[in-house]
Write a protein that holds these residues in place. Structure first.
Motif, mmCIF file in Angstrom:
data_model
loop_
_atom_site.group_PDB
_atom_site.id
_atom_site.type_symbol
_atom_site.label_atom_id
_atom_site.label_comp_id
_atom_site.label_asym_id
_atom_site.label_seq_id
_atom_site.Cartn_x
_atom_site.Cartn_y
_atom_site.Cartn_z
ATOM 1 N N THR A 152 35.668 9.469 5.862
ATOM 2 C CA THR A 152 35.688 8.005 5.991
ATOM 3 C C THR A 152 37.114 7.476 5.895
ATOM 4 O OG1 THR A 152 33.465 7.842 5.060
ATOM 5 C CG2 THR A 152 34.819 5.854 4.997
ATOM 6 N N GLU A 153 37.876 7.971 4.900
ATOM 7 C CA GLU A 153 39.259 7.517 4.734
ATOM 8 C C GLU A 153 40.133 7.897 5.923
ATOM 9 O OE1 GLU A 153 40.917 8.703 0.949
ATOM 10 O OE2 GLU A 153 39.032 8.238 -0.074
ATOM 11 N N ALA A 154 39.841 9.026 6.555
ATOM 12 C CA ALA A 154 40.623 9.491 7.698
ATOM 13 C C ALA A 154 40.125 8.900 9.020
ATOM 14 C CB ALA A 154 40.585 11.015 7.772
ATOM 15 N N GLY A 155 39.012 8.201 8.981
ATOM 16 C CA GLY A 155 38.492 7.563 10.196
ATOM 17 C C GLY A 155 37.834 8.527 11.158
ATOM 18 N N MET A 156 37.074 9.463 10.617
ATOM 19 C CA MET A 156 36.381 10.430 11.472
ATOM 20 C C MET A 156 35.010 10.732 10.881
ATOM 21 S SD MET A 156 38.458 13.891 10.338
ATOM 22 C CE MET A 156 39.996 13.127 10.747
ATOM 23 N N SER A 157 34.232 11.488 11.604
ATOM 24 C CA SER A 157 32.914 11.850 11.089
ATOM 25 C C SER A 157 33.035 13.032 10.123
ATOM 26 C CB SER A 157 31.987 12.227 12.242
ATOM 27 O OG SER A 157 32.415 13.433 12.842
ATOM 28 N N ARG A 158 32.041 13.157 9.266
ATOM 29 C CA ARG A 158 32.020 14.277 8.326
ATOM 30 C C ARG A 158 31.926 15.595 9.075
ATOM 31 N NH1 ARG A 158 29.380 18.035 6.814
ATOM 32 N NH2 ARG A 158 27.505 17.406 7.909
ATOM 33 N N SER A 159 31.218 15.606 10.179
ATOM 34 C CA SER A 159 31.062 16.856 10.936
ATOM 35 C C SER A 159 32.405 17.307 11.538
ATOM 36 C CB SER A 159 30.001 16.708 12.026
ATOM 37 O OG SER A 159 30.360 15.716 12.944
ATOM 38 N N THR A 160 33.255 16.366 11.934
ATOM 39 C CA THR A 160 34.583 16.729 12.453
ATOM 40 C C THR A 160 35.430 17.346 11.344
ATOM 41 O OG1 THR A 160 34.504 14.980 14.124
ATOM 42 C CG2 THR A 160 36.672 15.838 13.567
ATOM 43 N N LEU A 161 35.374 16.742 10.160
ATOM 44 C CA LEU A 161 36.105 17.298 9.021
ATOM 45 C C LEU A 161 35.562 18.680 8.670
ATOM 46 C CD1 LEU A 161 38.170 17.112 6.752
ATOM 47 C CD2 LEU A 161 36.435 15.938 5.388
ATOM 48 N N SER A 162 34.275 18.837 8.735
ATOM 49 C CA SER A 162 33.655 20.131 8.456
ATOM 50 C C SER A 162 34.149 21.194 9.441
ATOM 51 C CB SER A 162 32.130 20.012 8.513
ATOM 52 O OG SER A 162 31.526 21.253 8.281
ATOM 53 N N LEU A 163 34.250 20.827 10.707
ATOM 54 C CA LEU A 163 34.783 21.750 11.716
ATOM 55 C C LEU A 163 36.205 22.183 11.351
ATOM 56 C CD1 LEU A 163 33.625 20.063 15.056
ATOM 57 C CD2 LEU A 163 32.820 22.242 14.137
ATOM 58 N N LEU A 164 37.023 21.222 10.967
ATOM 59 C CA LEU A 164 38.401 21.516 10.585
ATOM 60 C C LEU A 164 38.447 22.487 9.405
ATOM 61 C CD1 LEU A 164 41.487 21.032 10.706
ATOM 62 C CD2 LEU A 164 41.110 18.989 9.316
ATOM 63 N N GLU A 165 37.658 22.216 8.391
ATOM 64 C CA GLU A 165 37.653 23.063 7.198
ATOM 65 C C GLU A 165 37.120 24.470 7.478
ATOM 66 O OE1 GLU A 165 35.750 21.138 3.898
ATOM 67 O OE2 GLU A 165 37.422 19.746 3.611
ATOM 68 N N ARG A 166 36.275 24.605 8.468
ATOM 69 C CA ARG A 166 35.744 25.928 8.824
ATOM 70 C C ARG A 166 36.667 26.689 9.773
ATOM 71 N NH1 ARG A 166 30.662 23.187 10.086
ATOM 72 N NH2 ARG A 166 31.092 23.812 12.231
ATOM 73 N N GLY A 167 37.743 26.058 10.186
ATOM 74 C CA GLY A 167 38.684 26.720 11.082
ATOM 75 C C GLY A 167 38.285 26.664 12.537
ATOM 76 N N GLU A 168 37.475 25.678 12.876
ATOM 77 C CA GLU A 168 37.075 25.496 14.271
ATOM 78 C C GLU A 168 38.142 24.674 14.989
ATOM 79 O OE1 GLU A 168 34.269 26.827 15.597
ATOM 80 O OE2 GLU A 168 33.677 27.676 13.658
ATOM 81 N N LYS A 169 38.069 24.666 16.310
ATOM 82 C CA LYS A 169 39.032 23.897 17.096
ATOM 83 C C LYS A 169 38.753 22.405 16.954
ATOM 84 C CE LYS A 169 39.605 27.463 20.588
ATOM 85 N NZ LYS A 169 39.424 27.809 22.007
ATOM 86 N N VAL A 170 39.802 21.662 16.598
ATOM 87 C CA VAL A 170 39.744 20.198 16.538
ATOM 88 C C VAL A 170 41.029 19.658 17.154
ATOM 89 C CG1 VAL A 170 38.263 20.093 14.482
ATOM 90 C CG2 VAL A 170 40.736 20.141 14.222
ATOM 91 N N ASN A 171 41.049 18.380 17.421
ATOM 92 C CA ASN A 171 42.255 17.756 17.957
ATOM 93 C C ASN A 171 43.367 17.755 16.909
ATOM 94 O OD1 ASN A 171 41.176 17.060 20.471
ATOM 95 N ND2 ASN A 171 40.290 15.183 19.641
ATOM 96 N N LEU A 172 44.576 17.796 17.379
ATOM 97 C CA LEU A 172 45.729 17.748 16.479
ATOM 98 C C LEU A 172 45.758 16.439 15.698
ATOM 99 C CD1 LEU A 172 48.305 19.074 15.466
ATOM 100 C CD2 LEU A 172 49.499 18.143 17.454
ATOM 101 N N ILE A 173 45.340 15.359 16.331
ATOM 102 C CA ILE A 173 45.316 14.058 15.644
ATOM 103 C C ILE A 173 44.373 14.099 14.441
ATOM 104 C CG2 ILE A 173 43.528 12.988 17.086
ATOM 105 C CD1 ILE A 173 46.652 11.240 15.758
ATOM 106 N N THR A 174 43.328 14.885 14.533
ATOM 107 C CA THR A 174 42.390 15.044 13.418
ATOM 108 C C THR A 174 43.111 15.639 12.211
ATOM 109 O OG1 THR A 174 40.529 15.327 14.931
ATOM 110 C CG2 THR A 174 40.239 16.147 12.686
ATOM 111 N N LEU A 175 43.874 16.680 12.454
ATOM 112 C CA LEU A 175 44.637 17.310 11.370
ATOM 113 C C LEU A 175 45.640 16.320 10.774
ATOM 114 C CD1 LEU A 175 45.455 19.770 9.676
ATOM 115 C CD2 LEU A 175 47.008 20.415 11.536
#
Length: 111
Positions: free
Chosen positions: A35-58
């Motif tokens: 919520t603080e980063a302005g994204m969905s929890r599932s996107t954050l979960s992808l990032l934490e699992r080492g899945e491909k996400v956009n650089l802006i997400t990181l």
């Protein structure tokens, strides 16, 4: 650790572990951080699992976790060659100051 020998997938997993570690140290849930980063929890979960996400997400997540200082290693620093340094030193050397008034009062002799 030599990141050059790691696969892209392994590096993504390391990034995910980094994010998760800092999120948990700050006692934030995935929902809170997302919520603080302005994204969905599932996107954050992808990032934490080492899945491909956009650089802006990181970047958004690092900003919220106050970890953007890690990006300093990407800063391109201007380097100066030794020859250019010598030229700059010569340019800034002190020059003798002539007293213009004395030169006008004492004109050169004409003999």
């Amino acid at each position: 650790m030599d990141y050059n020998v790691l696969s892209d997938t392994a590096i993504l997993q390391k990034l995910g572990e980094f994010v998760k570690h800092h999120r948990m140290n700050q006692q934030k849930s995935q929902d809170q951080l997302a919520t603080e980063a302005g994204m969905s929890r599932s996107t954050l979960s992808l990032l934490e699992r080492g899945e491909k996400v956009n650089l802006i997400t990181l970047i958004q997540v690092l900003r919220v976790l106050n970890q953007l200082h890690w990006l300093e290693s990407f800063e391109v620093k201007q380097e100066i060659s030794p020859m250019d340094y010598i030229k700059l030193q010569k340019k800034h050397e002190r020059q003798r100051i002539r007293n213009v008034n004395m030169a006008a009062e004492n004109p050169p002799s004409e003999w």
